[in-house]
Design an enzyme around this catalytic site. Structure first.
Site: not given
Ligand code: FPP
Length: 232
Positions: A13, A15, A60-61, A180, A186, A199
């Site tokens: 989380d 990104n 949910e994404n 996390r 959460r 844990e």
């Molecule tokens: C959550 O951060 C991240 C995601 C929903 C996507 C995660 C995907 C990757 C790391 C890349 C693809 C994976 C592979 C295995 C190649 P967020 O976007 O919710 O961050 P934010 O809460 O800061 O908006």
């Protein structure tokens, strides 16, 4: 280090926030996040962890803008090559989730990677794609209901162990630790059944900034805890 967790779940989380801080599009953050995903696999192996499961895309994404979803899919496509290379290093890949809504080329590649790495014993990488913990439990319930209706089992045969055999994690060691980053505290529908006695380590670092030191910190934190599993 002693008392190393066998199986760690990672909620990747932060990104989006990482990209925003740099005035860049969200997919820039996912890009960096995917690079950290790859590095984390190696760090886990170096530290003696046996299995790591990553939450890459939740049920949910799909609510996200189509451009962001496309970006994550493109990233997945690119990383599948890397994942395949890992499969050649005695790593087993297990995909958790219903991959049917993904593009056909991605589905075919994922199925092939799972099959070809099936007998690898060095390390297990779980990748949760279109995954939701509730959907996973629903799916197990549905499959067991079919077995009951066909007379193969009776309702009394349904135990926690049997349900466990119908989850995506059936061939993984028990989940010991969930990490996390990003400050949220959460589970977000990630491995909800498996996390019953895991844990949790919540960290403020955003996933794209996650380092081996952060992983070591989380493992030390885990090792210092006294897991009683309901006992005393
Ligand atoms: C959550 O951060 C991240 C995601 C929903 C996507 C995660 C995907 C990757 C790391 C890349 C693809 C994976 C592979 C295995 C190649 P967020 O976007 O919710 O961050 P934010 O809460 O800061 O908006």
């Amino acid at each position: 280090m002693e008392n190393i967790p066998q199986h760690i779940g990672f909620i990747m989380d932060g990104n989006g926030r990482w990209a925003k801080k740099r005035a860049m599009p969200r997919n820039f953050g996912h890009n960096q996040g995917a690079a950290v995903f790859k590095k984390t696999i190696n760090w886990c192996r170096e530290l003696g962890v046996k299995c790591a499961t990553f939450y890459a895309f939740s049920t949910e994404n799909w609510r996200r803008p189509s451009e962001e979803i496309k970006g994550i899919m493109d990233l997945l496509r690119r990383y599948l090559k890397d994942i395949r290379a890992s499969a050649d290093e005695n790593i087993r890949i297990i995909i958790l989730g219903d991959i049917e809504p993904f593009d056909k080329d991605i589905q075919d590649e994922l199925i092939d990677i799972m099959q070809t790495s099936k007998n690898n014993t060095g390390f297990i990488v779980g990748i949760a794609l279109n995954y939701g913990g509730r959907a996973e439990i629903c799916n197990a319930a549905r499959l067991l209901a079919v077995k009951c209706s066909q007379g193969e089992i009776i309702p009394d045969d349904i135990t926690e162990e049997l349900i466990g055999e119908y989850l995506y994690t059936s061939e993984m060691p028990p989940l010991d630790l969930v990490i996390r980053p990003s400050g949220e505290q959460r589970l977000s529908n990630f491995l909800i059944w498996q996390a019953a006695y895991a844990e949790f380590v919540f960290m403020d670092v955003l996933w794209p900034d996650f380092t081996k030191k952060d992983l070591e910190y989380a493992i030390r934190e885990y090792a210092a805890r006294n897991r009683r599993f309901g006992g005393i």
